[in-house]
Design a protein around this motif. Structure first.
Motif, PDB file in Angstrom:
ATOM      1  N   GLU A  68       0.827  -1.205   0.000  1.00  0.00           N
ATOM      2  CA  GLU A  68       0.000   0.000   0.000  1.00  0.00           C
ATOM      3  C   GLU A  68       0.862   1.257   0.000  1.00  0.00           C
ATOM      4  O   GLU A  68       0.550   2.237  -0.682  1.00  0.00           O
ATOM      5  N   TYR A  69       1.941   1.235   0.762  1.00  0.00           N
ATOM      6  CA  TYR A  69       2.869   2.368   0.784  1.00  0.00           C
ATOM      7  C   TYR A  69       3.467   2.628  -0.598  1.00  0.00           C
ATOM      8  O   TYR A  69       3.481   3.768  -1.085  1.00  0.00           O
ATOM      9  N   LEU A  70       3.964   1.569  -1.232  1.00  0.00           N
ATOM     10  CA  LEU A  70       4.622   1.736  -2.534  1.00  0.00           C
ATOM     11  C   LEU A  70       3.671   2.285  -3.582  1.00  0.00           C
ATOM     12  O   LEU A  70       4.037   3.152  -4.385  1.00  0.00           O
ATOM     13  N   MET A  71       2.439   1.789  -3.578  1.00  0.00           N
ATOM     14  CA  MET A  71       1.473   2.266  -4.579  1.00  0.00           C
ATOM     15  C   MET A  71       1.060   3.705  -4.320  1.00  0.00           C
ATOM     16  O   MET A  71       0.827   4.464  -5.261  1.00  0.00           O
ATOM     17  N   LEU A  79      -2.984  -0.730 -10.315  1.00  0.00           N
ATOM     18  CA  LEU A  79      -2.952  -1.839  -9.367  1.00  0.00           C
ATOM     19  C   LEU A  79      -3.706  -1.506  -8.075  1.00  0.00           C
ATOM     20  O   LEU A  79      -4.035  -2.402  -7.305  1.00  0.00           O
ATOM     21  N   ALA A  80      -3.973  -0.216  -7.851  1.00  0.00           N
ATOM     22  CA  ALA A  80      -4.713   0.228  -6.668  1.00  0.00           C
ATOM     23  C   ALA A  80      -5.851   1.132  -7.131  1.00  0.00           C
ATOM     24  O   ALA A  80      -5.644   2.320  -7.366  1.00  0.00           O
ATOM     25  N   PRO A  81      -7.060   0.598  -7.289  1.00  0.00           N
ATOM     26  CA  PRO A  81      -8.195   1.416  -7.730  1.00  0.00           C
ATOM     27  C   PRO A  81      -8.443   2.582  -6.778  1.00  0.00           C
ATOM     28  O   PRO A  81      -8.229   2.475  -5.570  1.00  0.00           O
ATOM     29  N   ALA A  82      -8.904   3.687  -7.330  1.00  0.00           N
ATOM     30  CA  ALA A  82      -9.236   4.856  -6.520  1.00  0.00           C
ATOM     31  C   ALA A  82     -10.435   4.553  -5.628  1.00  0.00           C
ATOM     32  O   ALA A  82     -11.253   3.678  -5.932  1.00  0.00           O
ATOM     33  N   SER A  83     -10.550   5.294  -4.535  1.00  0.00           N
ATOM     34  CA  SER A  83     -11.652   5.054  -3.600  1.00  0.00           C
ATOM     35  C   SER A  83     -13.012   5.300  -4.228  1.00  0.00           C
ATOM     36  O   SER A  83     -14.025   4.793  -3.735  1.00  0.00           O
TER      37      SER A  83
END
Length: 220
Positions: A68-71, A79-83
């Motif tokens: 989570e930190y790296l993204m 790889l990390a969808p927006a909220s």
């Protein structure tokens, strides 16, 4: 340059870095030999477990937190969808379920079944942990029946989290995955990012080869 200390769950971190195209260095940590004299690593994580990372002045442990930190720090990334994305709730759920609901319990099952004294291998806690794993696995199966990836139609870091856990269960010999899970893991393992990560992780490859050799010897 991001330094990743140790493999194991650090494979998740290396896979993520490969998918994001970020430069990194993988620094070996030998837990079997012991880390008591590995002062460089203990300066990063005094608790002595892997993985850990160093990114400039930042040091972190815990594979999902590191991801989570790296993204967040080096993103944005698909790889990390927006909220605000419709897939965000499923993404968050399976990103964390891959560790808390799958990898954590199966880790203790594998340790009991493979490392404990013979008389203690079928202990109550191992049986309970296996029940926990299997109940959470049902959520993964249900999701994969209706979508190609655990968060929907696109590959995310949640797939890295879950795939690692399913492979850990499969390789440890504690769980026989079903057709849906096996097909999913096979697809994930064909990704270029996964293959590059596996090529970089020498200890992981050696562990897999050792397990395969042990299985072949048992069949013989």
């Amino acid at each position: 340059m991001i330094t990743v200390f140790g493999e194991g769950r650090g494979f998740r971190v290396v896979w993520l870095l490969e998918e994001m195209g970020l430069p990194y260095k993988l620094r070996r940590v030998d837990l079997v030999a012991g880390v008591e004299n590995d002062t460089e690593f203990l300066a990063i994580n005094p608790a002595g477990f892997i993985p850990a990372i160093q990114d400039g002045d930042t040091t972190m442990v815990e594979s999902i937190a590191i991801m989570e930190y790296l993204m967040a720090r080096h993103g944005p990334t698909p790889l990390a969808p927006a909220s605000t994305d419709a897939t965000f709730p499923a993404y968050q759920q399976f990103l964390h379920l891959g560790e808390a609901g799958l990898a954590a319990p199966i880790y203790f099952v594998n340790a009991s079944r493979n490392l404990a004294p013979e008389a203690e291998r079928q202990n109550w806690c191992a049986r309970f942990a296996l029940e926990v794993f299997q109940s959470r696995l049902g959520l993964v199966t249900r999701q994969l029946v209706r979508s190609r990836y655990v968060a929907g139609d696109g590959f995310t870091a949640a797939d890295i989290s879950v795939t690692y856990a399913l492979e850990l269960a499969q390789r440890g010999g504690s769980v026989a995955l079903g057709e849906v899970e096996l097909a999913y893991v096979a697809r994930m393992c064909r990704r270029d990012g996964y293959l590059r990560a596996m090529d970089a992780c020498h200890d992981t490859r050696a562990w897999i080869a050792k397990l395969a050799s042990r299985a072949d010897a048992g069949e013989a």
